[in-house]
Scaffold this motif. Structure first.
Motif, PDB file in Angstrom:
ATOM      1  N   PRO A  61      39.778  51.246  38.208  1.00 24.37           N
ATOM      2  CA  PRO A  61      40.006  51.589  39.677  1.00 24.37           C
ATOM      3  C   PRO A  61      40.499  50.076  40.098  1.00 24.37           C
ATOM      4  CG  PRO A  61      37.823  50.411  38.696  1.00 24.37           C
ATOM      5  CD  PRO A  61      38.853  50.694  38.087  1.00 24.37           C
ATOM      6  N   MET A  62      41.708  51.109  41.695  1.00 28.70           N
ATOM      7  CA  MET A  62      41.754  49.818  42.537  1.00 28.70           C
ATOM      8  C   MET A  62      41.623  49.772  43.875  1.00 28.70           C
ATOM      9  SD  MET A  62      45.496  52.902  41.134  1.00 28.70           S
ATOM     10  CE  MET A  62      46.899  51.393  42.209  1.00 28.70           C
ATOM     11  N   GLY A  63      42.440  48.576  44.311  1.00 32.35           N
ATOM     12  CA  GLY A  63      42.006  48.133  46.099  1.00 32.35           C
ATOM     13  C   GLY A  63      42.611  49.120  46.972  1.00 32.35           C
ATOM     14  N   VAL A  64      42.659  48.633  48.098  1.00 28.30           N
ATOM     15  CA  VAL A  64      43.271  49.533  48.887  1.00 28.30           C
ATOM     16  C   VAL A  64      44.553  49.096  49.033  1.00 28.30           C
ATOM     17  CG1 VAL A  64      43.653  50.011  51.324  1.00 28.30           C
ATOM     18  CG2 VAL A  64      41.118  49.666  50.472  1.00 28.30           C
ATOM     19  N   GLY A  65      45.109  48.011  48.949  1.00 26.75           N
ATOM     20  CA  GLY A  65      46.115  47.141  49.198  1.00 26.75           C
ATOM     21  C   GLY A  65      47.159  47.847  47.924  1.00 26.75           C
ATOM     22  N   LEU A 111      52.044  53.585  46.588  1.00 23.84           N
ATOM     23  CA  LEU A 111      52.221  55.437  47.398  1.00 23.84           C
ATOM     24  C   LEU A 111      53.318  54.357  48.629  1.00 23.84           C
ATOM     25  CD1 LEU A 111      49.114  57.398  46.970  1.00 23.84           C
ATOM     26  CD2 LEU A 111      51.042  56.727  46.155  1.00 23.84           C
ATOM     27  N   ASP A 112      53.392  53.482  48.669  1.00 21.31           N
ATOM     28  CA  ASP A 112      54.626  53.459  49.823  1.00 21.31           C
ATOM     29  C   ASP A 112      53.742  53.505  51.215  1.00 21.31           C
ATOM     30  OD1 ASP A 112      56.517  52.400  51.118  1.00 21.31           O
ATOM     31  OD2 ASP A 112      57.927  53.480  51.060  1.00 21.31           O
ATOM     32  N   LEU A 113      52.638  53.101  51.596  1.00 20.98           N
ATOM     33  CA  LEU A 113      51.611  53.722  53.075  1.00 20.98           C
ATOM     34  C   LEU A 113      50.972  52.498  53.631  1.00 20.98           C
ATOM     35  CD1 LEU A 113      49.078  56.041  51.262  1.00 20.98           C
ATOM     36  CD2 LEU A 113      51.007  57.456  52.011  1.00 20.98           C
ATOM     37  N   ALA A 114      51.329  52.402  54.942  1.00 23.64           N
ATOM     38  CA  ALA A 114      50.511  50.980  55.655  1.00 23.64           C
ATOM     39  C   ALA A 114      48.904  51.411  55.026  1.00 23.64           C
ATOM     40  CB  ALA A 114      50.919  51.547  57.043  1.00 23.64           C
ATOM     41  N   LYS A 115      48.453  49.975  55.135  1.00 22.38           N
ATOM     42  CA  LYS A 115      47.244  49.563  54.378  1.00 22.38           C
ATOM     43  C   LYS A 115      46.283  50.607  55.443  1.00 22.38           C
ATOM     44  CE  LYS A 115      44.449  45.892  53.219  1.00 22.38           C
ATOM     45  NZ  LYS A 115      44.286  45.131  52.273  1.00 22.38           N
ATOM     46  N   PRO A 116      46.206  50.437  56.890  1.00 22.46           N
ATOM     47  CA  PRO A 116      45.103  51.220  57.165  1.00 22.46           C
ATOM     48  C   PRO A 116      44.953  52.737  56.711  1.00 22.46           C
ATOM     49  CG  PRO A 116      46.429  49.790  58.565  1.00 22.46           C
ATOM     50  CD  PRO A 116      46.603  49.904  57.481  1.00 22.46           C
ATOM     51  N   THR A 117      46.595  53.702  56.620  1.00 21.56           N
ATOM     52  CA  THR A 117      45.922  55.198  56.319  1.00 21.56           C
ATOM     53  C   THR A 117      46.125  55.287  55.270  1.00 21.56           C
ATOM     54  OG1 THR A 117      48.668  54.907  57.220  1.00 21.56           O
ATOM     55  CG2 THR A 117      48.075  56.955  55.969  1.00 21.56           C
ATOM     56  N   ALA A 118      46.295  54.576  54.057  1.00 23.99           N
ATOM     57  CA  ALA A 118      45.712  54.417  52.545  1.00 23.99           C
ATOM     58  C   ALA A 118      44.251  53.914  52.349  1.00 23.99           C
ATOM     59  CB  ALA A 118      46.155  53.093  51.324  1.00 23.99           C
ATOM     60  N   HIS A 119      44.096  53.171  53.476  1.00 21.34           N
ATOM     61  CA  HIS A 119      42.138  53.245  53.955  1.00 21.34           C
ATOM     62  C   HIS A 119      41.286  54.475  54.416  1.00 21.34           C
ATOM     63  CE1 HIS A 119      37.978  51.188  55.835  1.00 21.34           C
ATOM     64  NE2 HIS A 119      38.312  50.731  54.751  1.00 21.34           N
ATOM     65  N   GLY A 120      41.926  54.457  55.332  1.00 19.27           N
ATOM     66  CA  GLY A 120      41.391  56.322  56.079  1.00 19.27           C
ATOM     67  C   GLY A 120      41.311  57.560  55.167  1.00 19.27           C
ATOM     68  N   ILE A 121      42.532  57.440  53.828  1.00 16.75           N
ATOM     69  CA  ILE A 121      42.475  58.442  53.300  1.00 16.75           C
ATOM     70  C   ILE A 121      41.428  58.431  51.364  1.00 16.75           C
ATOM     71  CG2 ILE A 121      43.885  59.384  51.821  1.00 16.75           C
ATOM     72  CD1 ILE A 121      46.397  59.134  53.129  1.00 16.75           C
ATOM     73  N   LEU A 122      40.880  57.275  51.974  1.00 13.67           N
ATOM     74  CA  LEU A 122      40.147  56.803  50.801  1.00 13.67           C
ATOM     75  C   LEU A 122      38.896  56.834  51.116  1.00 13.67           C
ATOM     76  CD1 LEU A 122      41.873  53.774  49.008  1.00 13.67           C
ATOM     77  CD2 LEU A 122      41.716  55.353  47.967  1.00 13.67           C
ATOM     78  N   ARG A 123      38.552  56.464  52.537  1.00  8.14           N
ATOM     79  CA  ARG A 123      37.415  56.722  53.013  1.00  8.14           C
ATOM     80  C   ARG A 123      36.955  57.700  53.070  1.00  8.14           C
ATOM     81  NH1 ARG A 123      34.623  52.590  52.148  1.00  8.14           N
ATOM     82  NH2 ARG A 123      33.162  53.798  53.586  1.00  8.14           N
ATOM     83  N   LEU A 143      35.786  59.378  49.870  1.00  4.52           N
ATOM     84  CA  LEU A 143      35.047  58.566  49.146  1.00  4.52           C
ATOM     85  C   LEU A 143      33.521  59.906  49.861  1.00  4.52           C
ATOM     86  CD1 LEU A 143      33.174  56.668  48.291  1.00  4.52           C
ATOM     87  CD2 LEU A 143      33.362  55.202  50.600  1.00  4.52           C
ATOM     88  N   GLY A 144      33.922  60.165  51.242  1.00  4.35           N
ATOM     89  CA  GLY A 144      33.268  60.714  52.324  1.00  4.35           C
ATOM     90  C   GLY A 144      33.008  62.685  51.066  1.00  4.35           C
ATOM     91  N   ASP A 167      33.726  51.116  43.495  1.00  2.49           N
ATOM     92  CA  ASP A 167      32.619  49.663  43.453  1.00  2.49           C
ATOM     93  C   ASP A 167      32.082  49.163  43.941  1.00  2.49           C
ATOM     94  OD1 ASP A 167      31.897  47.744  41.952  1.00  2.49           O
ATOM     95  OD2 ASP A 167      33.299  48.540  39.586  1.00  2.49           O
ATOM     96  N   PRO A 168      30.768  49.380  43.726  1.00  2.00           N
ATOM     97  CA  PRO A 168      29.489  48.324  45.301  1.00  2.00           C
ATOM     98  C   PRO A 168      30.278  46.832  44.807  1.00  2.00           C
ATOM     99  CG  PRO A 168      28.622  48.981  43.115  1.00  2.00           C
ATOM    100  CD  PRO A 168      29.288  49.763  42.682  1.00  2.00           C
ATOM    101  N   VAL A 169      30.298  46.254  43.857  1.00  4.25           N
ATOM    102  CA  VAL A 169      30.655  44.808  43.934  1.00  4.25           C
ATOM    103  C   VAL A 169      32.215  44.066  44.709  1.00  4.25           C
ATOM    104  CG1 VAL A 169      30.767  43.223  41.906  1.00  4.25           C
ATOM    105  CG2 VAL A 169      29.228  44.470  42.343  1.00  4.25           C
ATOM    106  N   THR A 170      33.177  44.927  43.510  1.00  4.22           N
ATOM    107  CA  THR A 170      34.306  44.652  44.343  1.00  4.22           C
ATOM    108  C   THR A 170      35.014  45.721  44.971  1.00  4.22           C
ATOM    109  OG1 THR A 170      35.525  46.376  42.670  1.00  4.22           O
ATOM    110  CG2 THR A 170      34.747  44.302  41.358  1.00  4.22           C
ATOM    111  N   GLY A 171      34.376  46.339  45.239  1.00  7.63           N
ATOM    112  CA  GLY A 171      35.313  47.726  46.651  1.00  7.63           C
ATOM    113  C   GLY A 171      35.883  48.361  46.223  1.00  7.63           C
ATOM    114  N   ARG A 172      36.727  48.142  44.890  1.00 15.58           N
ATOM    115  CA  ARG A 172      37.956  49.360  44.847  1.00 15.58           C
ATOM    116  C   ARG A 172      37.405  50.280  44.329  1.00 15.58           C
ATOM    117  NH1 ARG A 172      41.521  45.483  42.458  1.00 15.58           N
ATOM    118  NH2 ARG A 172      42.911  46.678  40.344  1.00 15.58           N
ATOM    119  N   TYR A 173      38.310  50.976  44.107  1.00 15.96           N
ATOM    120  CA  TYR A 173      38.400  53.040  44.302  1.00 15.96           C
ATOM    121  C   TYR A 173      38.561  53.347  43.002  1.00 15.96           C
ATOM    122  CZ  TYR A 173      37.752  52.494  49.320  1.00 15.96           C
ATOM    123  OH  TYR A 173      37.444  51.995  50.644  1.00 15.96           O
ATOM    124  N   LEU A 174      37.788  54.589  42.518  1.00 16.19           N
ATOM    125  CA  LEU A 174      37.813  55.182  41.700  1.00 16.19           C
ATOM    126  C   LEU A 174      37.497  56.838  41.576  1.00 16.19           C
ATOM    127  CD1 LEU A 174      35.593  54.935  38.513  1.00 16.19           C
ATOM    128  CD2 LEU A 174      35.050  53.975  40.796  1.00 16.19           C
TER     129      LEU A 174
END
Length: 250
Positions: free
Chosen positions: A24-28, A34-46, A49-50, A57-64
């Motif tokens: 699992p990976m964090g937003v940062g 991927l050389d993305l702005a953090k808000p951009t990466a967060h928007g893609i991941l969310r 996710l949807g 991961d509900p504990v760490t907040g990391r993505y898989l």
């Protein structure tokens, strides 16, 4: 010709990154890789996710990677989830219309009924769950045909004198379903019976099932053998309600 869409390219890159198996990976971390702005990466991941392509991961907040990735190419639909989300809508539709309600999905063997609510009266009825329907001759089937990629179909068997067996006429009928957003059939499968159906969509507009009513022609149709507008509206409203329930659940 239009060029590539950057947001889709970036989403694909996120999925490939998560698929490398490094955990699992964090937003940062995703943003840096991927050389993305953090808000951009967060928007893609969310967004991913949807749609189920990414989990968090509900504990760490990391993505898989999410379960939807493994469903690609498998024609997967969790029928149990569909039924659980739609059961109250189907019951209400039967109560409002006084007719039998069925839900169906497309399967390799054909259009299969996965849920059936009996007509709310004391008449003798047979449970239709598991029944395989001819797609081109039923309202439920026409809905599912309308939103599937074009496929080669064999000879169209006549079930009644009103079954559409001419391939060109059948193609026009399916195109009309796409235009109208619902399907009707009058005595094309069984003499004396009519049907009305509408598509059930999940996130992004993907059609995953159809819901509809069936009953005697004189109850479902007007004097010109056209499906009654009020019943069409009720079926479409039920399909929209199931869509809302499915998307809210994810």
């Amino acid at each position: 010709m239009p060029g590539p869409i950057q947001s889709i390219e970036r989403a694909a890159a996120v999925l490939r990154l998560l698929a490398r198996g490094s955990g699992p990976m964090g937003v940062g971390e995703v943003a840096t890789a991927l050389d993305l702005a953090k808000p951009t990466a967060h928007g893609i991941l969310r967004t991913l996710l949807g749609t189920g392509f990414v989990d968090q991961d509900p504990v760490t907040g990391r993505y898989l990677l999410g379960p939807a990735v493994h469903e690609l190419g498998s024609d997967h639909l969790d029928v149990n989830e569909l039924r659980s989300r739609a059961i109250h809508r189907a019951d209400a539709l039967a109560a409002r219309t006084g007719e039998s309600v069925r839900m169906a999905v497309a399967r390799p063997a054909g259009v299969t009924v996965v849920h059936h609510v009996f007509r709310p009266d004391n008449s003798e009825q047979v449970l239709a769950v598991g029944e395989v329907l001819p797609a081109y001759a039923t309202a439920l089937g026409k809905v599912l045909l309308a939103y599937e990629p074009a496929a080669e179909r064999g000879a169209l068997q006549a079930f009644t004198h009103r079954t559409i067996t001419d391939p060109a006429a059948s193609t026009r009928s399916i195109a009309e379903v796409r235009r109208a957003g619902w399907a009707g059939e009058v005595e094309e499968y069984r003499t004396g019976e009519a049907g009305i159906a509408a598509p059930i969509r999940t996130r992004g507009g993907l059609v995953v099932a159809a819901i509809g009513i069936s009953g005697p022609v004189d109850r479902l149709c007007d004097s010109h053998s056209r499906p009654r507008a009020g019943l069409v509206d009720q079926v479409r409203a039920a399909a929209q309600a199931v869509h809302r329930d499915l998307t809210a659940a994810r």
